[in-house]
Design an enzyme around this catalytic site. Structure first.
Site, PDB file in Angstrom:
ATOM      1  N   LYS A 119      -7.853  -7.289 -24.452  1.00  0.00           N
ATOM      2  CA  LYS A 119      -7.360  -8.514 -23.799  1.00  0.00           C
ATOM      3  C   LYS A 119      -6.310  -8.146 -22.741  1.00  0.00           C
ATOM      4  O   LYS A 119      -5.775  -7.036 -22.755  1.00  0.00           O
ATOM      5  CB  LYS A 119      -6.759  -9.445 -24.852  1.00  0.00           C
ATOM      6  CG  LYS A 119      -5.561  -8.848 -25.583  1.00  0.00           C
ATOM      7  CD  LYS A 119      -5.155  -9.667 -26.792  1.00  0.00           C
ATOM      8  CE  LYS A 119      -3.967  -9.028 -27.486  1.00  0.00           C
ATOM      9  NZ  LYS A 119      -3.652  -9.688 -28.765  1.00  0.00           N
ATOM     10  N   ARG A 176       0.041 -19.296 -36.012  1.00  0.00           N
ATOM     11  CA  ARG A 176      -0.220 -19.248 -34.585  1.00  0.00           C
ATOM     12  C   ARG A 176      -1.632 -19.769 -34.340  1.00  0.00           C
ATOM     13  O   ARG A 176      -1.824 -20.893 -33.938  1.00  0.00           O
ATOM     14  CB  ARG A 176      -0.031 -17.807 -34.084  1.00  0.00           C
ATOM     15  CG  ARG A 176      -0.028 -17.668 -32.593  1.00  0.00           C
ATOM     16  CD  ARG A 176       0.234 -16.230 -32.161  1.00  0.00           C
ATOM     17  NE  ARG A 176      -0.865 -15.322 -32.484  1.00  0.00           N
ATOM     18  CZ  ARG A 176      -0.957 -14.073 -32.046  1.00  0.00           C
ATOM     19  NH1 ARG A 176      -0.013 -13.574 -31.281  1.00  0.00           N
ATOM     20  NH2 ARG A 176      -1.979 -13.304 -32.381  1.00  0.00           N
ATOM     21  N   TYR A 217      22.614  -6.112  -4.847  1.00  0.00           N
ATOM     22  CA  TYR A 217      23.007  -7.526  -4.889  1.00  0.00           C
ATOM     23  C   TYR A 217      24.198  -7.751  -5.808  1.00  0.00           C
ATOM     24  O   TYR A 217      24.261  -7.167  -6.891  1.00  0.00           O
ATOM     25  CB  TYR A 217      21.842  -8.380  -5.387  1.00  0.00           C
ATOM     26  CG  TYR A 217      20.756  -8.590  -4.362  1.00  0.00           C
ATOM     27  CD1 TYR A 217      21.023  -9.241  -3.167  1.00  0.00           C
ATOM     28  CD2 TYR A 217      19.461  -8.153  -4.609  1.00  0.00           C
ATOM     29  CE1 TYR A 217      20.016  -9.454  -2.227  1.00  0.00           C
ATOM     30  CE2 TYR A 217      18.443  -8.360  -3.684  1.00  0.00           C
ATOM     31  CZ  TYR A 217      18.731  -9.013  -2.496  1.00  0.00           C
ATOM     32  OH  TYR A 217      17.737  -9.216  -1.584  1.00  0.00           O
ATOM     33  N   MET A 262      13.783  -6.972  -6.145  1.00  0.00           N
ATOM     34  CA  MET A 262      12.360  -7.304  -6.226  1.00  0.00           C
ATOM     35  C   MET A 262      11.466  -6.095  -5.993  1.00  0.00           C
ATOM     36  O   MET A 262      10.490  -5.884  -6.705  1.00  0.00           O
ATOM     37  CB  MET A 262      12.029  -8.403  -5.206  1.00  0.00           C
ATOM     38  CG  MET A 262      10.614  -8.937  -5.347  1.00  0.00           C
ATOM     39  SD  MET A 262      10.196 -10.135  -4.082  1.00  0.00           S
ATOM     40  CE  MET A 262      11.211 -11.516  -4.561  1.00  0.00           C
TER      41      MET A 262
HETATM   42  C1  LIG Z   1      -3.568  -8.625 -29.726  1.00  0.00           C
HETATM   43  C2  LIG Z   1      -4.229  -8.729 -31.029  1.00  0.00           C
HETATM   44  C3  LIG Z   1      -4.607  -7.577 -31.738  1.00  0.00           C
HETATM   45  C4  LIG Z   1      -4.199  -6.184 -31.317  1.00  0.00           C
HETATM   46  O1  LIG Z   1      -2.878  -5.977 -31.721  1.00  0.00           O
HETATM   47  P1  LIG Z   1      -2.106  -4.566 -31.499  1.00  0.00           P
HETATM   48  O2  LIG Z   1      -0.794  -4.812 -32.120  1.00  0.00           O
HETATM   49  O3  LIG Z   1      -2.003  -4.381 -30.028  1.00  0.00           O
HETATM   50  O4  LIG Z   1      -2.905  -3.519 -32.146  1.00  0.00           O
HETATM   51  C5  LIG Z   1      -5.354  -7.744 -32.891  1.00  0.00           C
HETATM   52  N1  LIG Z   1      -5.688  -8.971 -33.334  1.00  0.00           N
HETATM   53  C6  LIG Z   1      -5.311 -10.100 -32.697  1.00  0.00           C
HETATM   54  C7  LIG Z   1      -5.698 -11.423 -33.244  1.00  0.00           C
HETATM   55  C8  LIG Z   1      -4.565 -10.015 -31.530  1.00  0.00           C
HETATM   56  O5  LIG Z   1      -4.186 -11.144 -30.903  1.00  0.00           O
END
Ligand SMILES: *Cc1c(COP(=O)(O)O)cnc(C)c1O
Length: 364
Positions: free
Chosen positions: A39, A138, A260, A308
């Site tokens: 992802k 979640r 800055y 930046m």
């Molecule tokens: C992002 C995610 C993972 C991977 O987690 P890591 O800590 O990066 O290994 C696995 N399962 C779900 C549901 C996730 O959202």
């Protein structure tokens, strides 16, 4: 001057990604397989080349967050057995799921009803994964929702390939939530879909031991060289190197300040190097007063605010001053993404997913 040295370089070692994948697989209990979580563009490293390398190395299952990520991933790994979409069959024309052979992770009763209705329309049981919540609060069905779904006709309309849940505190091996989540997961999975494969562990969960492996694990960060436990010895190989060029050198001639707000004082005799890297590149402004870079194998603290597109390093400690165009290491052999994260007060995930939006990725 060698112009190639003046380019920022975000180098990604695909061989190391694959070695990390194979090292993870070696740890697994018998009967468990490892998917890859790619992802957010494989945590900023580039989902397509990363997935291509993993697929060539034998990985057959992938997880993405959104349908769009799934669509683009499918073109890179047409041969993959399954691409799971963690956010479910939402926010997109359902036809895209079929067109690109994506499998939704159903998270809500609404997702289940929607996918079951599609299955009836298609007159076949549609593959799906089911996410059940075991304490993260979640994503995923609650225990009461699982109870209501058990034996429901919607369930019979689905080809449930995987039942999964997610650990809240997998990076803390002694945390009581780990065992509690595992127990609840086993109970709910057995009740809801006793024949489906089960998946609980992310990278940190894998390190908790074989009781957490079930039939599939879902590593993300470990593949990319991030320490799943955040601190201590990292069993996984580093994957990312980021170097940026020195844009300008300055021998301080008069007492004054840098950057800055004029927050950092300098005196004659100090030597400063301005680097082409800033918060627009994901180098957090929170690194002001805390970050450091490595030049010529020596640590050089940043001085003044991160802006930046640039930062200033104090290079007074270097015996031989750097030249314009010389590379400064941001992430590499001397400091890992986790080290930069510690300086910034965040985690390695955020560093990787933020870094280098402007940089060309170079794959090794
Ligand atoms: C992002 C995610 C993972 C991977 O987690 P890591 O800590 O990066 O290994 C696995 N399962 C779900 C549901 C996730 O959202």
């Amino acid at each position: 001057m060698d112009l190639t040295l003046t380019l920022p370089e975000l180098r990604i070692d695909l061989g190391a990604v694959l070695r990390n994948y194979l090292a993870l697989k070696k740890r697994l209990a018998k009967g468990a397989d490892a998917a890859a979580v790619v992802k957010a563009d494989a945590y900023g490293l580039g989902a397509l080349p990363v997935a291509r390398a993993l697929s060539d190395g034998g990985c057959k299952a992938f997880f993405v967050a959104t349908p769009e990520e799934g669509i683009s991933l499918r073109s890179a790994v047409p041969e993959a057995d399954v691409i799971y979409v963690l956010h479910g069959p939402k926010n997109i024309d359902i036809k895209e799921f079929f067109a690109h052979a994506l499998t939704p992770v159903l998270c809500t009763p609404g997702d289940v009803a929607l996918w079951a209705a599609e299955a009836r329309k298609a007159d076949r049981r549609l593959p799906a994964a089911l996410h059940i919540d075991t304490g993260m609060n979640r994503l995923g069905l609650s225990a009461a929702e699982v109870e209501r779904l058990t034996g429901h006709a919607d369930l019979a309309a689905l080809d449930l390939r995987l039942v999964m849940s997610h650990l809240a505190c997998g990076d803390e091996p002694d945390h009581p939530m780990n065992g509690a989540q595992r127990e609840q997961f086993e109970g709910l999975a057995a009740r809801l879909a006793p024949r489906a494969a089960r998946s609980l562990a992310n990278s940190a969960g894998i390190l908790l031991g074989s009781a957490y492996h079930y039939e599939m694990v879902r590593p993300g960060c470990a593949l990319y060289g991030i320490n799943p436990r955040g601190a201590g010895e990292n069993p996984f190989a580093p994957v990312v190197t980021l170097t940026v060029p020195v844009l300008q050198l300055r021998d301080v001639e008069t007492t004054g300040t840098v950057g800055y707000g004029g927050t950092a004082a300098v005196r004659p005799g100090q030597r400063l190097a301005t680097l082409g890297l800033g918060y627009a590149d994901g180098y957090a402004r929170a690194l002001t007063g805390r970050g450091a870079v490595w030049i010529d194998g020596r640590k050089c603290p940043l001085i003044g605010r991160v802006s930046m597109d640039s930062v200033v390093a104090d290079v007074s400690g270097l015996e031989t001053p750097p030249r314009e165009g010389d590379p400064a290491e941001i992430i590499g052999p001397h400091q890992s993404a986790d080290d930069v994260a510690a300086q910034a007060g965040t985690n390695g995930y955020e560093v990787l997913t933020s870094l280098g939006k402007r940089y060309k990725r170079v794959y090794a």
